[in-house]
Scaffold this active site. Structure first.
Site, PDB file in Angstrom:
ATOM      1  N   TRP A 140     -35.283 -43.092  50.958  1.00 26.99           N
ATOM      2  CA  TRP A 140     -34.102 -43.897  50.636  1.00 26.99           C
ATOM      3  C   TRP A 140     -32.957 -42.910  50.373  1.00 26.99           C
ATOM      4  CZ3 TRP A 140     -32.703 -45.764  45.188  1.00 26.99           C
ATOM      5  CH2 TRP A 140     -31.730 -46.757  45.231  1.00 26.99           C
ATOM      6  N   ASP A 222     -41.266 -44.800  42.596  1.00 25.87           N
ATOM      7  CA  ASP A 222     -40.168 -45.743  42.745  1.00 25.87           C
ATOM      8  C   ASP A 222     -40.782 -47.039  43.257  1.00 25.87           C
ATOM      9  OD1 ASP A 222     -37.840 -47.094  43.156  1.00 25.87           O
ATOM     10  OD2 ASP A 222     -37.053 -45.775  44.720  1.00 25.87           O
ATOM     11  N   LYS A 260     -35.549 -57.218  44.681  1.00 25.04           N
ATOM     12  CA  LYS A 260     -36.093 -57.850  45.895  1.00 25.04           C
ATOM     13  C   LYS A 260     -37.107 -58.921  45.541  1.00 25.04           C
ATOM     14  CE  LYS A 260     -34.159 -54.158  47.660  1.00 25.04           C
ATOM     15  NZ  LYS A 260     -33.243 -53.822  48.698  1.00 25.04           N
TER      16      LYS A 260
HETATM   17  C1  LIG Z   1     -36.744 -47.330  47.677  1.00 28.16           C
HETATM   18  C2  LIG Z   1     -35.749 -48.064  46.852  1.00 28.16           C
HETATM   19  N1  LIG Z   1     -35.618 -47.731  45.558  1.00 28.16           N
HETATM   20  C3  LIG Z   1     -34.759 -48.361  44.757  1.00 28.16           C
HETATM   21  C4  LIG Z   1     -33.970 -49.363  45.239  1.00 28.16           C
HETATM   22  C5  LIG Z   1     -33.002 -49.936  44.224  1.00 28.16           C
HETATM   23  O1  LIG Z   1     -32.790 -51.237  44.226  1.00 28.16           O
HETATM   24  P1  LIG Z   1     -31.884 -51.938  43.116  1.00 28.16           P
HETATM   25  O2  LIG Z   1     -31.065 -50.919  42.446  1.00 28.16           O
HETATM   26  O3  LIG Z   1     -31.070 -52.908  43.879  1.00 28.16           O
HETATM   27  O4  LIG Z   1     -32.875 -52.576  42.190  1.00 28.16           O
HETATM   28  C6  LIG Z   1     -34.037 -49.745  46.572  1.00 28.16           C
HETATM   29  C7  LIG Z   1     -33.166 -50.769  47.132  1.00 28.16           C
HETATM   30  O5  LIG Z   1     -32.856 -50.850  48.294  1.00 28.16           O
HETATM   31  C8  LIG Z   1     -34.971 -49.085  47.405  1.00 28.16           C
HETATM   32  O6  LIG Z   1     -35.133 -49.407  48.680  1.00 28.16           O
END
Ligand SMILES: Cc1ncc(COP(=O)(O)O)c(C=O)c1O
Length: 416
Positions: A140, A222, A260
């Site tokens: 990511w 994560d 999500k």
């Molecule tokens: C691998 C990964 N980590 C963390 C996140 C963080 O998501 P959020 O900050 O929207 O909870 C995402 C969102 O796309 C992700 O794909």
């Protein structure tokens, strides 16, 4: 007149690719445009899907009209939410024998998964000072930014085998074995690896845990897709729970997102869990205390509204069942879209192999399309995906999948 100057020293940074792509999609007026960029769930009509269970919880909360609903929470977050988030991640079932294990976990509320990753990185930068953080290649994109801002040098371990379009387990293991040093942080995606959609199997996870323990590496999980990837919150938490229970002498941490799996993207619900080893659980309170110090200086406390929804659902058995059913709806639609895209490409006899589309897991597919092909899809067909060839499968629908497959077929045949 004296010349007006500035003390600022700023140079432009590249815009975030996903949000820039989303903007370009928004202003595109082509009737057949398709967004396969941003990782958000969409219905077969291409619309957002507030989860039915979330809507129910919202109504109940509104009816209750709690006078405290806009008050400050504690710095560590909403007190009843914290053990719920922890138990969802680590899988406690309320047995008294679990108390010792729970005592190892320091939990605080964060600004969603991004905030949990950031707080974790900051905490480790202050209190562990790792020489290096190891990120998967690819990962990511925000992982790079987060660790860069925390001031920790970044290195990558191989993760993706381009020729076979498979998880490069051997590459990952030998890189960590040969090059990682005691005390280094290893960032691991708990499930539904973003962007490749390729996860280690259970045997491989066991080997990764063994390697981390033997080499004294610090696993940083994560977890952004628990329940969303397979439809089962247990299955998607398997790796985290295995590390936690099988390796009690190892320290680790988990950044947990509810964006999500509850469809609460803009509500910013998350938690950070620091897990002490079993000999140091007496440190748990001082870890929370130091996390609170960082939280207070940055954002004082996580937001309340989305947390209230998650809390409402997780504290009611009937609602939990409904939530699990909603997770199945989302994960099954994504799976069926993978199958539909694959079937169309096979029907069109598109050159190349496409099994990886059905073998990958979660929201994303690493399609293997080249940069030129990605640009051609955007310019000629108004289909938007990331430059790496990552496609968010949730943007596919029964209505557009044939169009997308036809477009892929065309660019694969004609654009190199
Ligand atoms: C691998 C990964 N980590 C963390 C996140 C963080 O998501 P959020 O900050 O929207 O909870 C995402 C969102 O796309 C992700 O794909």
């Amino acid at each position: 007149m004296a010349k007006v100057t500035t003390r600022l020293n700023v140079a432009p940074v590249p815009p975030d690719e996903i949000f820039a792509l989303n903007h370009a999609f928004g202003i595109d007026t082509h009737p057949q445009k398709v967004s396969l960029g941003v990782g958000v769930y969409r219905t077969d009509d291409g619309k957002p899907w507030p989860l039915p269970v979330v809507q129910k919880a919202e109504k109940e909360l509104e009816a209750a009209s709690d006078a405290f609903r806009h008050e400050y929470t504690a710095i560590e977050g909403d007190a009843p939410f914290l053990p719920m988030a922890r138990d969802l991640m680590f899988g406690f079932e309320g047995k008294p024998s679990e108390e010792e294990a729970k005592a190892r976990i320091a939990t605080v509320q964060t600004v969603a998964g991004t905030g949990a990753n950031h707080l974790g990185a900051l905490f480790l930068a202050h209190h562990m000072k790792p020489r290096t953080v190891w990120l998967s290649n690819p990962s990511w994109a925000n992982h790079m930014t987060i660790w860069e801002l925390a001031g920790i040098p970044r290195k990558t371990y191989p993760y993706y085998h381009a020729s076979t379009r498979a998880f490069d387990f051997d590459g990952m293991m030998s890189s960590l074995e040969n090059d990682a040093e005691e005390g280094d942080v290893v960032l691991l995606h708990a499930c539904a690896h973003n962007p490749t959609g390729l996860d280690p199997n259970k045997e491989q996870w066991i080997a990764i845990a063994e390697l981390c323990e033997r080499k004294k590496l610090f696993p940083f999980f994560d977890s952004a897709y628990q329940g969303f990837a397979s439809g089962s919150v247990e299955e998607d938490a398997w790796a985290v729970r295995y590390f936690f229970t099988a390796k009690p002498d190892m320290e680790m941490c988990v950044a947990q997102s509810f964006s999500k799996n509850f469809g609460l993207y803009g509500d910013r619900v998350g938690a950070f869990h620091y897990v002490t080893n079993r000999a140091s659980s007496s440190l748990r309170d001082v870890v929370v205390n130091n996390l609170c110090h960082l939280i207070r200086g940055e954002f004082s406390m996580g937001p309340r509204a989305g947390t209230a929804i998650v809390k409402k659902v997780l504290s009611d058995e009937a609602l939990v069942k409904e939530w699990h059913a909603d997770l199945k709806v989302m994960s099954s639609r994504i799976r069926s879209m993978r199958e539909a895209l694959y079937a169309e490409l096979v029907r069109l006899q598109t050159p190349g192999t496409w099994e990886h589309i059905v073998q990958q897991n979660g929201m994303f597919s690493y399609t293997g399309l080249t940069l030129k092909q990605v640009y051609a899809l955007k310019d000629q067909y108004h289909i938007y995906l990331l430059k790496s060839g990552r496609a968010s499968i949730s943007g596919l629908s029964k209505k557009n999948v044939a169009y997308v497959a036809q477009a892929i077929d065309d660019v694969v045949r004609n654009v190199n």
